[in-house]
Design an enzyme around this catalytic site. Structure first.
Site, PDB file in Angstrom:
ATOM      1  N   TYR A 109       0.935  -1.243  -0.052  1.00 47.11           N
ATOM      2  CA  TYR A 109      -0.094  -0.006   0.105  1.00 47.11           C
ATOM      3  C   TYR A 109       0.834   1.233   0.154  1.00 47.11           C
ATOM      4  CZ  TYR A 109      -3.710  -3.244   1.345  1.00 47.11           C
ATOM      5  OH  TYR A 109      -4.763  -4.318   0.816  1.00 47.11           O
ATOM      6  N   ASN A 132     -12.113  -0.983  -5.426  1.00 42.39           N
ATOM      7  CA  ASN A 132     -11.952  -1.333  -7.070  1.00 42.39           C
ATOM      8  C   ASN A 132     -13.067  -2.154  -7.529  1.00 42.39           C
ATOM      9  OD1 ASN A 132     -10.886  -2.360  -9.343  1.00 42.39           O
ATOM     10  ND2 ASN A 132      -9.343  -3.495  -8.503  1.00 42.39           N
ATOM     11  N   CYS A 140      -6.166  -5.677  -7.617  1.00 41.89           N
ATOM     12  CA  CYS A 140      -6.192  -5.316  -6.098  1.00 41.89           C
ATOM     13  C   CYS A 140      -5.723  -6.532  -5.261  1.00 41.89           C
ATOM     14  CB  CYS A 140      -7.543  -5.152  -5.711  1.00 41.89           C
ATOM     15  SG  CYS A 140      -8.839  -6.237  -5.789  1.00 41.89           S
ATOM     16  N   HIS A 141      -5.518  -7.887  -5.834  1.00 38.19           N
ATOM     17  CA  HIS A 141      -5.140  -8.772  -4.920  1.00 38.19           C
ATOM     18  C   HIS A 141      -3.686  -8.865  -4.954  1.00 38.19           C
ATOM     19  CE1 HIS A 141      -5.286 -10.388  -9.147  1.00 38.19           C
ATOM     20  NE2 HIS A 141      -4.003 -11.160  -8.928  1.00 38.19           N
ATOM     21  N   GLU A 167      -1.146 -17.174  -9.761  1.00 38.14           N
ATOM     22  CA  GLU A 167      -0.139 -16.419 -10.639  1.00 38.14           C
ATOM     23  C   GLU A 167       1.256 -17.001 -10.426  1.00 38.14           C
ATOM     24  OE1 GLU A 167      -0.703 -11.819 -10.147  1.00 38.14           O
ATOM     25  OE2 GLU A 167      -2.872 -12.184 -10.922  1.00 38.14           O
TER      26      GLU A 167
END
Length: 171
Positions: A109, A132, A140-141, A167
């Site tokens: 952040y 979002n 956002c993850h 991912e």
């Protein structure tokens, strides 16, 4: 300036995914995706804002559903469908910076706040991240706390972990 959002120009479709049902929302006026919501997402728009159910004729929703299938299969790292989420200028700046975080990577952040020129606004960045409306497309993850752990709103911590593992191709 972003045009006003009216539910009458929107259509939606619900699709299944490995993280649960997703509501995909397309805005005909913007000619873009304006929402990708996990069904129990805390910060999602009220249901009437999704517009009318898609009759199966929206090419934009067809393309988005296909790209999401490819993403979950590990065959797509970036989305190509047009995205135009409604939000404040600050939120849109945060989402634009967030969209630049590479697939399989994370940021904090604080780093995201610095990227938008507001280094002391990590909490405000967290709020924009949680609100979002196009999660997955604007990832956002991929934002973690200073300790490197997923936190905050959006699709929820368990789903964030699942998406990061997907991912990184880890179980």
């Amino acid at each position: 300036m972003t045009p006003p959002v009216t539910p009458s120009t929107r259509r939606f479709r619900v699709v299944d995914s490995p993280i649960g049902p997703l509501t995909l929302t397309w805005d005909d006026e913007r000619d873009a995706v304006v929402g990708v919501h996990v069904h129990d997402q805390r910060e999602r728009e009220p249901d009437p804002a999704f517009g009318v159910p898609d009759d199966g004729a929206c090419a934009g929703l067809d393309a988005l559903a296909a790209e999401l299938d490819e993403y979950f299969a590990g065959e797509r790292e970036r989305f190509s469908v047009p995205v135009d989420p409604p939000g404040t200028a600050f939120s849109r700046a945060v989402w634009a910076a967030l969209a630049e975080v590479p697939y399989g990577s994370v940021t904090t952040y604080g780093a995201l706040a610095a990227a938008v020129g507001k280094p002391r606004a990590a909490q405000a960045v967290g709020t924009a991240n949680a609100r979002n409306p196009v999660s997955l497309l604007v990832p956002c993850h991929r934002v973690v706390n200073a300790a490197g752990e997923p936190s905050g709103g959006g699709p929820g911590i368990a789903r964030k972990r699942l998406l990061l593992a997907l991912e990184r191709r880890t179980p």
